[in-house]
Design a protein around this motif. Structure first.
Motif, PDB file in Angstrom:
ATOM      1  N   GLU A  23     -34.352  -8.714  -0.436  1.00 16.89           N
ATOM      2  CA  GLU A  23     -33.273  -7.859   0.084  1.00 16.89           C
ATOM      3  C   GLU A  23     -31.993  -8.647   0.341  1.00 16.89           C
ATOM      4  O   GLU A  23     -30.906  -8.223  -0.047  1.00 16.89           O
ATOM      5  CB  GLU A  23     -33.700  -7.243   1.425  1.00 16.89           C
ATOM      6  CG  GLU A  23     -34.360  -5.911   1.292  1.00 16.89           C
ATOM      7  CD  GLU A  23     -34.843  -5.381   2.639  1.00 16.89           C
ATOM      8  OE1 GLU A  23     -34.429  -5.905   3.687  1.00 16.89           O
ATOM      9  OE2 GLU A  23     -35.650  -4.441   2.623  1.00 16.89           O
ATOM     10  N   HIS A  26     -30.487  -9.937  -2.881  1.00 14.94           N
ATOM     11  CA  HIS A  26     -29.811  -8.860  -3.604  1.00 14.94           C
ATOM     12  C   HIS A  26     -28.419  -8.623  -3.011  1.00 14.94           C
ATOM     13  O   HIS A  26     -27.434  -8.521  -3.737  1.00 14.94           O
ATOM     14  CB  HIS A  26     -30.636  -7.577  -3.527  1.00 14.94           C
ATOM     15  CG  HIS A  26     -29.943  -6.387  -4.134  1.00 14.94           C
ATOM     16  ND1 HIS A  26     -29.988  -6.135  -5.479  1.00 14.94           N
ATOM     17  CD2 HIS A  26     -29.167  -5.431  -3.578  1.00 14.94           C
ATOM     18  CE1 HIS A  26     -29.265  -5.049  -5.734  1.00 14.94           C
ATOM     19  NE2 HIS A  26     -28.750  -4.600  -4.598  1.00 14.94           N
ATOM     20  N   HIS A  27     -28.386  -8.552  -1.685  1.00 19.28           N
ATOM     21  CA  HIS A  27     -27.108  -8.305  -1.016  1.00 19.28           C
ATOM     22  C   HIS A  27     -26.097  -9.422  -1.320  1.00 19.28           C
ATOM     23  O   HIS A  27     -24.946  -9.171  -1.634  1.00 19.28           O
ATOM     24  CB  HIS A  27     -27.330  -8.174   0.497  1.00 19.28           C
ATOM     25  CG  HIS A  27     -26.209  -7.470   1.187  1.00 19.28           C
ATOM     26  ND1 HIS A  27     -26.384  -6.319   1.912  1.00 19.28           N
ATOM     27  CD2 HIS A  27     -24.887  -7.756   1.257  1.00 19.28           C
ATOM     28  CE1 HIS A  27     -25.203  -5.928   2.384  1.00 19.28           C
ATOM     29  NE2 HIS A  27     -24.287  -6.790   2.016  1.00 19.28           N
ATOM     30  N   LYS A  30     -25.701  -9.435  -5.622  1.00 19.87           N
ATOM     31  CA  LYS A  30     -25.228  -8.242  -6.325  1.00 19.87           C
ATOM     32  C   LYS A  30     -24.136  -7.495  -5.562  1.00 19.87           C
ATOM     33  O   LYS A  30     -23.219  -6.945  -6.151  1.00 19.87           O
ATOM     34  CB  LYS A  30     -26.414  -7.291  -6.592  1.00 19.87           C
ATOM     35  CG  LYS A  30     -27.461  -7.870  -7.524  1.00 19.87           C
ATOM     36  CD  LYS A  30     -26.954  -7.832  -8.959  1.00 19.87           C
ATOM     37  CE  LYS A  30     -27.969  -8.263 -10.005  1.00 19.87           C
ATOM     38  NZ  LYS A  30     -28.455  -9.629  -9.928  1.00 19.87           N
ATOM     39  N   SER A  59     -33.489 -12.831  -8.990  1.00 16.67           N
ATOM     40  CA  SER A  59     -33.531 -11.395  -8.693  1.00 16.67           C
ATOM     41  C   SER A  59     -34.504 -11.114  -7.543  1.00 16.67           C
ATOM     42  O   SER A  59     -34.263 -10.259  -6.715  1.00 16.67           O
ATOM     43  CB  SER A  59     -33.911 -10.598  -9.937  1.00 16.67           C
ATOM     44  OG  SER A  59     -35.142 -11.054 -10.429  1.00 16.67           O
TER      45      SER A  59
END
Ligand code: SAH
Length: 245
Positions: A23, A26-27, A30, A59
């Motif tokens: 999480e 990703h933050h 992305k 990822s």
């Protein structure tokens, strides 16, 4: 510019490295489009701060290297909000805004006149904790407020150990101001009823457990408003609301 900060589990810190959850990774990658070498501030929720440099970003996760570490806490008055579960998504709002206002612990309870169903609350608990973490991150709290699983009213009330315990009850006759001591208590519990209010029986249980029933004046506030109003007053009087940052 404000630094980018995230809450992490204390267990992902090892020596000079922090493992990043999918999480957070990703933050960082992305959403914020940060890359290896960029700085982020990681907080373990109990006051430990880690200034880190992103090491690796994949990822499914990543890692960061600790550059500097320190401990800092906050001067907010520890407030436990014991909130009868409201209808629909209102509790989400309570968690988000309550975190901004300085509440340190959220305890959802099921009470006699609650309309909300306590079903599937396990899945909800994980969601609630994510909402709190996001609000704590956004409002730059050094400590991560906690959220308890849903408990029956009686158990939560009987288990409250705070120095000052207030039950917000529109039928109570003591005005809030009269229940507040001159000096700051070490901690406070605020008990808020559901849309349908508390029954006389519940009020009796609460007073039996040491809660002072207090009235907020002539207007009836919605269940999601009552706790905020009192939390703001208490943080102003005894905590850090309005204080010099
Ligand atoms: N059932 C009541 C209102 C409930 S309001 C009615 O319709 O008449 C929901 C909760 O907010 C209450 O249980 C209480 O905890 C709090 N609350 C709202 N207004 C209040 C007031 N004026 N004084 C004390 N508590 C209040």
């Amino acid at each position: 510019m404000a630094e980018h900060r995230f809450f992490i589990e204390p267990s992902v810190v090892a020596d000079d490295r922090v493992e990043l959850s999918p999480e957070v990774a990703h933050h960082i990658g992305k959403v914020l489009r940060l890359a290896e070498g960029d700085e982020i501030l990681l907080l373990d929720g109990s006051g430990n701060h880690f200034r880190t440099e992103i090491d690796q970003l994949r990822s499914g996760g990543g890692s960061a290297r600790i550059v500097e570490q320190w401990h800092a806490t906050e001067k907010a008055l520890p407030i436990r909000l014991i909130q009868a579960l409201p209808k629909g998504e209102k509790f989400d709002l309570i968690l988000q805004k309550g975190t901004e206002l300085g509440i340190g612990r959220f305890s959802p309870v099921s009470s006699g006149r609650s309309i909300a169903k306590a079903a599937r609350t396990e899945k909800k608990l994980a969601r609630w904790r994510r909402i709190v973490a996001e609000a704590a991150r956004q409002s730059r709290r050094p400590l991560l407020p906690t959220c308890d699983p849903v408990e029956p009213f009686g158990e939560a009330v009987a288990g409250s150990q705070q120095e000052l315990k207030l039950m917000l009850w529109e039928e109570g006759s003591m005005p809030l101001a009269e229940a507040l001591p001159a000096g700051p208590p070490t901690d406070i519990a605020i008990l808020v009823g559901p849309e349908g209010g508390f029954s006389a029986d519940e009020a009796e249980q609460a007073t039996g457990a040491g809660f002072i029933p207090v009235s907020l004046g002539p207007r009836i506030l919605r269940t999601e408003t009552a706790g905020f109003a009192v939390a703001a007053v208490l943080e102003y009087l005894y905590g850090d609301f309005g204080a010099n940052p």
